[in-house]
Design a protein around this motif. Structure first.
Motif, mmCIF file in Angstrom:
data_model
loop_
_atom_site.group_PDB
_atom_site.id
_atom_site.type_symbol
_atom_site.label_atom_id
_atom_site.label_comp_id
_atom_site.label_asym_id
_atom_site.label_seq_id
_atom_site.Cartn_x
_atom_site.Cartn_y
_atom_site.Cartn_z
ATOM 1 N N ILE A 67 34.051 -28.202 55.609
ATOM 2 C CA ILE A 67 33.849 -27.026 54.769
ATOM 3 C C ILE A 67 34.510 -27.291 53.424
ATOM 4 O O ILE A 67 35.646 -27.760 53.355
ATOM 5 N N TRP A 68 33.794 -26.967 52.343
ATOM 6 C CA TRP A 68 34.255 -27.232 50.991
ATOM 7 C C TRP A 68 34.316 -25.935 50.197
ATOM 8 O O TRP A 68 33.388 -25.118 50.261
ATOM 9 N N VAL A 69 35.399 -25.755 49.462
ATOM 10 C CA VAL A 69 35.599 -24.530 48.695
ATOM 11 C C VAL A 69 35.985 -24.899 47.269
ATOM 12 O O VAL A 69 36.911 -25.696 47.046
ATOM 13 N N ALA A 70 35.278 -24.326 46.300
ATOM 14 C CA ALA A 70 35.560 -24.589 44.886
ATOM 15 C C ALA A 70 36.373 -23.443 44.297
ATOM 16 O O ALA A 70 36.134 -22.273 44.603
ATOM 17 N N ALA A 71 37.329 -23.793 43.446
ATOM 18 C CA ALA A 71 38.182 -22.780 42.822
ATOM 19 C C ALA A 71 38.718 -23.318 41.504
ATOM 20 O O ALA A 71 38.603 -24.509 41.196
ATOM 21 N N TYR A 72 39.306 -22.434 40.715
ATOM 22 C CA TYR A 72 40.019 -22.862 39.509
ATOM 23 C C TYR A 72 41.414 -22.235 39.516
ATOM 24 O O TYR A 72 41.711 -21.357 40.319
ATOM 25 N N GLY A 73 42.272 -22.738 38.639
ATOM 26 C CA GLY A 73 43.677 -22.367 38.714
ATOM 27 C C GLY A 73 44.354 -23.014 39.906
ATOM 28 O O GLY A 73 45.346 -22.509 40.440
ATOM 29 N N VAL A 74 43.821 -24.155 40.323
ATOM 30 C CA VAL A 74 44.310 -24.858 41.511
ATOM 31 C C VAL A 74 45.503 -25.734 41.141
ATOM 32 O O VAL A 74 45.469 -26.451 40.132
ATOM 33 N N ARG A 75 46.532 -25.693 41.942
ATOM 34 C CA ARG A 75 47.672 -26.588 41.723
ATOM 35 C C ARG A 75 47.208 -28.030 41.905
ATOM 36 O O ARG A 75 46.678 -28.409 42.932
ATOM 37 N N GLY A 76 47.378 -28.823 40.872
ATOM 38 C CA GLY A 76 46.898 -30.192 40.901
ATOM 39 C C GLY A 76 45.444 -30.321 40.514
ATOM 40 O O GLY A 76 44.871 -31.409 40.617
ATOM 41 N N GLY A 77 44.824 -29.213 40.037
ATOM 42 C CA GLY A 77 43.432 -29.251 39.624
ATOM 43 C C GLY A 77 43.255 -29.974 38.305
ATOM 44 O O GLY A 77 44.213 -30.335 37.620
ATOM 45 N N GLY A 78 41.985 -30.183 37.935
ATOM 46 C CA GLY A 78 41.698 -30.952 36.740
ATOM 47 C C GLY A 78 41.102 -30.103 35.629
ATOM 48 O O GLY A 78 40.738 -28.947 35.827
ATOM 49 N N GLY A 79 41.007 -30.699 34.436
ATOM 50 C CA GLY A 79 40.416 -30.023 33.291
ATOM 51 C C GLY A 79 41.279 -28.901 32.774
ATOM 52 O O GLY A 79 42.374 -28.631 33.278
ATOM 53 N N GLU A 80 40.760 -28.207 31.757
ATOM 54 C CA GLU A 80 41.553 -27.153 31.144
ATOM 55 C C GLU A 80 41.677 -25.919 32.036
ATOM 56 O O GLU A 80 42.557 -25.076 31.815
ATOM 57 N N ASP A 81 40.845 -25.794 33.080
ATOM 58 C CA ASP A 81 40.906 -24.634 33.968
ATOM 59 C C ASP A 81 41.580 -24.923 35.300
ATOM 60 O O ASP A 81 41.648 -24.051 36.157
#
Length: 361
Positions: A67-81
């Motif tokens: 199962i895959w879940v997309a989010a932003y504001g993720v700790r260790g996430g990429g890009g400006e978001d």
């Protein structure tokens, strides 16, 4: 995160509107004439996994037995978001990997923009790439758990993505003076091999049928719903079929085997995939209890969160409609804004970023 004009304009049309807080009133809905309505067993939530940040978890999908879940504001996430993709082990019900990306789908309700195909998860969204904000497609290998390709799409954002017929198909929203497009990507090279211009500027969903690519569009002023079918070989538009009823445009489409089904007013109806026109009357929903949040197909039927219309003050109910008879089974309260199916379980994600595994057997 900057959700983008498309997401902000169409959140209310993503299989329903913004959720209202639940209350204790649990009066049963009225069954449509000729339709059997039964009370199913209470759904068993066998896992509850805190995943993404509150209000910033946008899509869920099944792929490669995970199962895959997309989010932003993720700790260790990429890009400006701070975008990221969580990989959940369905057996242990734990997040086993958090993969930084630079793209995240922009939808808050109904999911979309995330799919599996050719050994990879594909994410459609928008971000700053090659010096400008535009639609972007990213490919994440399910073997290496890494972003292995990023493709610039143009437009104002990637609305949805689907895999099938040997290609990856991305719906790209248009700009003020440019229509939306369907972009065809070769998964062997990750390069764009075709574009089909649409007449509208907004796209909500794209599906791949056996002989056509099916696109759900919206036009303003309105909104007015259009179902566009595209020849996968030539990229030419086969048909554009209006889907607006007295209650508004079609608010969702889903693939079931060789058919496409659409929410048309208070009914769920089958459509001819090459023309987009209804191929049958379909079945009515419970009175004032149509789908909201998600609509997924499984086992010759459909699962959805039934919205208590009119007052809107009761909790949505997890509901199943039989694709052969239209019979409705109501299971219990539903808290998902998007859902995916894996084996005998439904996986939902809510606005707060919590993933639930629901077993009905």
């Amino acid at each position: 995160m900057k959700l983008g004009l498309l997401a902000l304009a169409l959140i209310a049309l993503s299989c329903g509107s913004t959720r209202a807080p639940p209350r204790s009133d649990s009066s049963p809905p009225e069954s449509p004439p000729g339709v059997t309505r039964t009370q199913g067993p209470h759904p068993r939530t066998t896992a509850k996994i805190p995943v993404g940040p509150h209000g910033q978890t946008t899509a869920i999908a099944e792929g490669d037995s995970a199962i895959w879940v997309a989010a932003y504001g993720v700790r260790g996430g990429g890009g400006e978001d701070g975008a990221g993709l969580y990989r959940i082990d369905p057996e242990r019900a734990v997040v086993e990997r958090t993969i930084p990306t630079t793209v995240v789908p922009g939808w808050e309700v109904g999911g979309g923009g995330l799919t599996f195909g050719n050994g990879s998860m594909w994410i459609a969204g928008y971000t700053k790439f090659h010096g400008k904000l535009q639609g972007v497609l990213q490919r994440v290998s399910t073997r290496t758990n890494r972003v292995v390709a990023t493709t610039a799409l143009g437009g104002t954002g990637g609305a949805d993505v689907a895999a099938g017929l040997g290609s990856i198909w991305v719906a790209v929203s248009g700009t003020r003076d440019k229509g939306a497009e369907i972009v065809q990507v070769d998964p062997g090279t990750n390069e764009i091999v075709g574009r089909t211009r649409l007449e509208s500027r907004y796209v909500r969903r794209i599906l791949v049928a056996p002989k056509a690519v099916v696109v759900q569009e919206y036009e303003w002023p309105g909104p007015h719903g259009i179902l566009t079918t595209i020849d996968p070989k030539s990229g030419s538009v086969l048909a554009r079929e209006p889907t607006t009823t007295e209650t508004g445009p079609a608010s969702g489409i889903v693939a079931v085997g060789n058919e496409i089904w659409a929410i048309l007013g208070n009914r769920l109806a089958p459509l001819e995939s090459r023309t987009g026109s209804p191929s049958g009357e379909g079945f009515p929903f419970d009175a004032d209890h149509g789908p909201r949040g998600f609509l997924v197909a499984v086992d010759r039927g459909f699962y959805y969160g039934a919205y208590p219309g009119r007052d809107g003050n009761r909790a949505d109910r997890l509901t199943r409609m039989d694709a052969m008879s239209g019979d409705i089974t109501v299971y219990g309260k539903s808290s998902g804004s998007a859902a995916a199916v894996l084996d005998d379980s439904i996986w939902t994600v809510d606005f707060g970023g919590t993933v639930r595994r629901i077993e009905l057997s």
